[in-house]
Design a protein around this motif. Sequence first.
Motif, PDB file in Angstrom:
ATOM      1  N   LEU A 173      25.980  29.173  69.138  1.00 20.44           N
ATOM      2  CA  LEU A 173      26.824  28.347  68.883  1.00 20.44           C
ATOM      3  C   LEU A 173      27.651  28.974  68.175  1.00 20.44           C
ATOM      4  N   ILE A 174      27.123  29.733  67.125  1.00 23.79           N
ATOM      5  CA  ILE A 174      27.682  30.470  66.364  1.00 23.79           C
ATOM      6  C   ILE A 174      27.114  30.986  65.151  1.00 23.79           C
ATOM      7  N   VAL A 175      27.743  32.062  64.383  1.00 26.87           N
ATOM      8  CA  VAL A 175      27.416  33.026  63.254  1.00 26.87           C
ATOM      9  C   VAL A 175      27.942  32.802  62.066  1.00 26.87           C
ATOM     10  N   TYR A 176      27.578  32.397  61.418  1.00 26.86           N
ATOM     11  CA  TYR A 176      28.452  31.559  60.157  1.00 26.86           C
ATOM     12  C   TYR A 176      28.357  32.341  58.767  1.00 26.86           C
ATOM     13  N   GLU A 177      29.704  33.416  59.205  1.00 28.45           N
ATOM     14  CA  GLU A 177      30.047  35.294  58.516  1.00 28.45           C
ATOM     15  C   GLU A 177      30.664  34.852  56.533  1.00 28.45           C
ATOM     16  N   GLU A 178      30.896  33.302  57.100  1.00 26.77           N
ATOM     17  CA  GLU A 178      31.815  32.749  55.466  1.00 26.77           C
ATOM     18  C   GLU A 178      30.362  32.294  54.836  1.00 26.77           C
ATOM     19  N   ALA A 179      29.445  32.096  54.757  1.00 24.37           N
ATOM     20  CA  ALA A 179      28.264  32.077  54.652  1.00 24.37           C
ATOM     21  C   ALA A 179      27.440  33.174  53.794  1.00 24.37           C
ATOM     22  N   PRO A 180      26.903  32.550  52.949  1.00 25.93           N
ATOM     23  CA  PRO A 180      26.358  33.541  51.516  1.00 25.93           C
ATOM     24  C   PRO A 180      25.162  34.623  52.470  1.00 25.93           C
ATOM     25  N   SER A 181      25.019  35.598  52.544  1.00 29.64           N
ATOM     26  CA  SER A 181      23.781  36.174  53.296  1.00 29.64           C
ATOM     27  C   SER A 181      22.231  36.421  52.684  1.00 29.64           C
ATOM     28  N   TYR A 182      21.318  36.668  52.666  1.00 31.97           N
ATOM     29  CA  TYR A 182      20.062  35.871  51.986  1.00 31.97           C
ATOM     30  C   TYR A 182      19.101  37.758  52.691  1.00 31.97           C
ATOM     31  N   SER A 183      19.025  37.618  51.104  1.00 34.35           N
ATOM     32  CA  SER A 183      17.695  39.189  51.739  1.00 34.35           C
ATOM     33  C   SER A 183      16.701  38.895  50.340  1.00 34.35           C
ATOM     34  N   GLN A 184      15.581  39.804  50.941  1.00 40.75           N
ATOM     35  CA  GLN A 184      13.995  39.875  50.292  1.00 40.75           C
ATOM     36  C   GLN A 184      14.588  39.782  48.866  1.00 40.75           C
ATOM     37  N   GLY A 185      13.459  39.293  47.778  1.00 43.70           N
ATOM     38  CA  GLY A 185      13.542  39.206  46.339  1.00 43.70           C
ATOM     39  C   GLY A 185      14.870  38.410  46.432  1.00 43.70           C
ATOM     40  N   ASP A 186      15.490  38.061  46.666  1.00 45.22           N
ATOM     41  CA  ASP A 186      16.644  36.534  45.940  1.00 45.22           C
ATOM     42  C   ASP A 186      15.679  35.533  45.829  1.00 45.22           C
ATOM     43  N   ALA A 187      16.373  34.690  45.415  1.00 42.99           N
ATOM     44  CA  ALA A 187      15.795  33.266  45.277  1.00 42.99           C
ATOM     45  C   ALA A 187      15.447  32.215  46.636  1.00 42.99           C
ATOM     46  N   HIS A 188      14.641  31.130  46.526  1.00 38.88           N
ATOM     47  CA  HIS A 188      15.013  31.219  48.113  1.00 38.88           C
ATOM     48  C   HIS A 188      16.594  30.319  48.276  1.00 38.88           C
ATOM     49  N   SER A 189      16.868  30.507  49.652  1.00 34.76           N
ATOM     50  CA  SER A 189      17.467  30.104  50.539  1.00 34.76           C
ATOM     51  C   SER A 189      17.417  28.850  51.425  1.00 34.76           C
ATOM     52  N   ASN A 190      18.389  28.207  51.070  1.00 37.59           N
ATOM     53  CA  ASN A 190      18.495  26.690  51.447  1.00 37.59           C
ATOM     54  C   ASN A 190      19.876  26.099  52.279  1.00 37.59           C
ATOM     55  N   VAL A 191      19.476  25.808  53.688  1.00 38.23           N
ATOM     56  CA  VAL A 191      20.106  25.157  54.190  1.00 38.23           C
ATOM     57  C   VAL A 191      20.361  23.564  54.583  1.00 38.23           C
ATOM     58  N   ASN A 192      20.666  22.933  54.553  1.00 42.87           N
ATOM     59  CA  ASN A 192      21.384  21.486  55.148  1.00 42.87           C
ATOM     60  C   ASN A 192      22.295  21.165  55.464  1.00 42.87           C
ATOM     61  N   LEU A 193      22.332  20.111  56.875  1.00 42.87           N
ATOM     62  CA  LEU A 193      23.264  19.373  57.763  1.00 42.87           C
ATOM     63  C   LEU A 193      23.728  18.300  57.177  1.00 42.87           C
ATOM     64  N   VAL A 194      24.825  17.513  57.199  1.00 45.00           N
ATOM     65  CA  VAL A 194      24.686  16.584  56.622  1.00 45.00           C
ATOM     66  C   VAL A 194      26.220  16.127  57.705  1.00 45.00           C
ATOM     67  N   ASP A 195      25.951  15.733  58.290  1.00 45.10           N
ATOM     68  CA  ASP A 195      27.766  15.019  59.275  1.00 45.10           C
ATOM     69  C   ASP A 195      27.933  16.377  59.731  1.00 45.10           C
ATOM     70  N   ASP A 196      29.391  17.075  59.348  1.00 42.55           N
ATOM     71  CA  ASP A 196      30.026  17.634  60.594  1.00 42.55           C
ATOM     72  C   ASP A 196      30.447  19.093  58.706  1.00 42.55           C
TER      73      ASP A 196
END
Length: 199
Positions: free
Chosen positions: A87-110
């Motif tokens: 559907l889409i790649v969220y290019e404006e979101a932060p990236s994640y790489s090994q060694g960083d703090a945990h990354s979390n995503v959450n979908l709420v409404d839109d």
Amino acid sequence: LVGNIDLGERTGLAGFDAFTGLRLWERPDLSFEEDLPHHACMTPQRLVLFTAATPLDQKYPDLARKEAVKTGAFKPRAIDPATGKDLIVYEEAPSYSQGDAHSNVNLVDDVLIVAARESLVVLDAATGKKRWEAKHPGMAVQFPSAADGRVICAVGKVPTAGLGHGPRRDRQIESNLNIAYDLKTGRELWRWQQKQLPI
């Protein structure tokens, strides 16, 4: 239901009917990454996960994905849980790489809420356009949850790397600060700080 499947020389992603267990689709170029905890969420409209697509002719694709983790090449992407199509790649979101703090995503409404590294980012789930971002330099932002028009996250330090999840290394995060933001505007509503970390 969505999960990893063994495709011989590579690990792929597949969708299954929740009632019959029949496989509906498979994506040999994608998989859930075991090195990325708390990295996926799903609604009937979209499955969002941190992953990097690997070409089908890529030699040693699983190793290539692990290398992408190290270089920070992972952006959250949304796929249709019914068909497996992008559907889409969220290019404006932060990236994640090994060694960083945990990354979390959450979908709420839109909206899609992403907590990665020192940032809390809220994006339009359909278009990927960033609505607002809150940064906490030198800190780790995680565990975003939303209700009643506000989003709450934990903010803390990442002092050491300890053992967790069996033999795997896991980040230990001292989170003693909780902050609430207005989900629409990003305005800080309140913050609560625990004076002493729980034992």
